[in-house]
Design an enzyme around this catalytic site. Structure first.
Site, PDB file in Angstrom:
ATOM      1  N   LEU A 197       0.836  -1.199   0.000  1.00  0.00           N
ATOM      2  CA  LEU A 197       0.000   0.000   0.000  1.00  0.00           C
ATOM      3  C   LEU A 197       0.870   1.247   0.000  1.00  0.00           C
ATOM      4  O   LEU A 197       1.919   1.279   0.645  1.00  0.00           O
ATOM      5  CB  LEU A 197      -0.911  -0.015   1.233  1.00  0.00           C
ATOM      6  CG  LEU A 197      -1.957  -1.141   1.262  1.00  0.00           C
ATOM      7  CD1 LEU A 197      -2.720  -1.109   2.592  1.00  0.00           C
ATOM      8  CD2 LEU A 197      -2.925  -1.038   0.103  1.00  0.00           C
ATOM      9  N   ASP A 227      -7.868   7.606   9.397  1.00  0.00           N
ATOM     10  CA  ASP A 227      -7.210   7.631   8.091  1.00  0.00           C
ATOM     11  C   ASP A 227      -6.835   6.201   7.723  1.00  0.00           C
ATOM     12  O   ASP A 227      -5.971   5.593   8.365  1.00  0.00           O
ATOM     13  CB  ASP A 227      -5.968   8.517   8.127  1.00  0.00           C
ATOM     14  CG  ASP A 227      -6.304   9.967   8.408  1.00  0.00           C
ATOM     15  OD1 ASP A 227      -7.308  10.448   7.852  1.00  0.00           O
ATOM     16  OD2 ASP A 227      -5.578  10.607   9.195  1.00  0.00           O
ATOM     17  N   LEU A 228      -7.472   5.651   6.716  1.00  0.00           N
ATOM     18  CA  LEU A 228      -7.347   4.242   6.369  1.00  0.00           C
ATOM     19  C   LEU A 228      -5.896   3.829   6.135  1.00  0.00           C
ATOM     20  O   LEU A 228      -5.205   4.402   5.294  1.00  0.00           O
ATOM     21  CB  LEU A 228      -8.181   3.945   5.121  1.00  0.00           C
ATOM     22  CG  LEU A 228      -8.254   2.479   4.680  1.00  0.00           C
ATOM     23  CD1 LEU A 228      -8.893   1.617   5.756  1.00  0.00           C
ATOM     24  CD2 LEU A 228      -9.016   2.362   3.362  1.00  0.00           C
ATOM     25  N   ASP A 229      -5.447   2.818   6.896  1.00  0.00           N
ATOM     26  CA  ASP A 229      -4.112   2.225   6.759  1.00  0.00           C
ATOM     27  C   ASP A 229      -2.993   3.236   6.959  1.00  0.00           C
ATOM     28  O   ASP A 229      -1.881   3.047   6.453  1.00  0.00           O
ATOM     29  CB  ASP A 229      -3.959   1.546   5.385  1.00  0.00           C
ATOM     30  CG  ASP A 229      -4.882   0.353   5.226  1.00  0.00           C
ATOM     31  OD1 ASP A 229      -5.155  -0.320   6.238  1.00  0.00           O
ATOM     32  OD2 ASP A 229      -5.339   0.101   4.094  1.00  0.00           O
ATOM     33  N   GLU A 230      -3.245   4.298   7.708  1.00  0.00           N
ATOM     34  CA  GLU A 230      -2.226   5.321   7.914  1.00  0.00           C
ATOM     35  C   GLU A 230      -1.957   5.580   9.393  1.00  0.00           C
ATOM     36  O   GLU A 230      -1.359   6.592   9.743  1.00  0.00           O
ATOM     37  CB  GLU A 230      -2.638   6.625   7.215  1.00  0.00           C
ATOM     38  CG  GLU A 230      -2.693   6.521   5.693  1.00  0.00           C
ATOM     39  CD  GLU A 230      -2.979   7.852   5.029  1.00  0.00           C
ATOM     40  OE1 GLU A 230      -2.879   8.895   5.706  1.00  0.00           O
ATOM     41  OE2 GLU A 230      -3.307   7.857   3.827  1.00  0.00           O
TER      42      GLU A 230
END
Length: 290
Positions: A197, A227-230
């Protein structure tokens, strides 16, 4: 208080005499320091400490100890948390259809590598109920659609509350969770995903990685934020690969790395070795005596 230890995670702005002041505070209470690790972020001036104490000689209650530390820390702006060794954290595992991370966590918990209780497994599919049955862990299947997502999350949070869950592990749980859910368990939800990602999002990332000719397969474990995947990264690792590896080989290697990285991250959290600062983590080592 026999054989009880306490781990304090401490954060504040750095200043001269800080280490001496904190350690002397516990010394004057008659407590022995078993392990002390520290780190100063020179860019921000933030100071981080992990302190493990022997509470065998504690002459008053844990609550009194915490109150005294709060009063001591006010002039220094100390932010702290504590975990006592006589309390076993309770972990809920959320899964979808992939079994590799679930199996790995359950085995490591049973063998004592992960010191926790796992009172339930939650899933939006019934596929992995057989795994839960093998380990005799209650399994709850809560299907979800776009229209029922709010109701499904309400059921999940109710179950987590009933079982007094301290940590939520998303072991390949293929659903985006809401900000309300995240707020309930801030810095207590750990997710795992492949490290491609944001390059290879969505389905078949290993096929696209093969087509792109990647030379490393990796995974990232992090705390979940809105915050998606952050979210703040806890653990990462990679394995080098060559052109000889096909998509299935890459996928197999990816599963192995995901298991390793997720269990390391969960272990670090359970051992109170992680301090979150903004969108970063300070992860102390887990050596002898730590």
């Amino acid at each position: 208080m026999k054989d009880t230890n306490a781990v304090f995670l401490i954060r504040c702005m750095d200043k001269k005499g800080l280490v001496a002041g904190i350690t002397n505070f516990f010394y004057e209470l008659g407590l022995n320091i078993l392990n002390c690790q520290q780190y100063t972020d020179c860019m921000t001036g933030q100071y981080f400490m992990r302190l493990k104490l022997d509470l065998s000689d504690l002459a008053f209650s844990k609550k009194d100890l915490e109150n005294r530390l709060t009063e001591f820390g006010k002039p220094l702006g100390l932010e702290w948390s504590v975990h006592y060794s006589d309390y076993v954290p309770r972990v809920a595992i959320l899964v979808s259809k992939a079994s590799h991370c679930l199996y790995d966590l359950l085995v490591k918990q049973r063998e004592g590598t992960l010191k926790c209780e796992i009172p339930l497994i939650l899933s939006n599919h019934p596929d992995l109920e057989y795994v839960a049955e093998q380990f005799r862990v209650p399994f709850f299947c809560l299907p979800v659609t776009k229209e029922t997502k709010k109701e499904q999350e309400a059921k999940i949070t109710e179950l987590l509350s009933i079982h007094h869950i301290d940590l939520v592990v998303l072991a390949r749980y293929m659903q985006i969770i809401s900000s309300d859910f995240i707020d309930l368990y801030r810095n207590r939800i750990i997710n795992i995903h492949h490290a491609f990602l944001p390059a290879f999002q969505g389905a078949n990332p290993y096929l696209r990685a093969f087509q792109r000719g990647v030379k490393m397969i990796g995974a990232t474990a992090h705390y979940v934020t809105a915050d998606l995947d952050e979210g703040p990264i806890i653990e990462q690792d990679v394995v080098r690969v060559t052109h000889e590896y096909g998509p299935d080989d890459l996928s197999r290697i990816g599963r192995d790395v995901e298991m390793m990285v997720l269990s390391r991250a969960v272990k670090a959290h359970l051992e109170s070795r992680v301090i979150v600062h903004e969108n970063r983590t300070v992860v102390f080592t887990g050596g002898i005596g730590a």
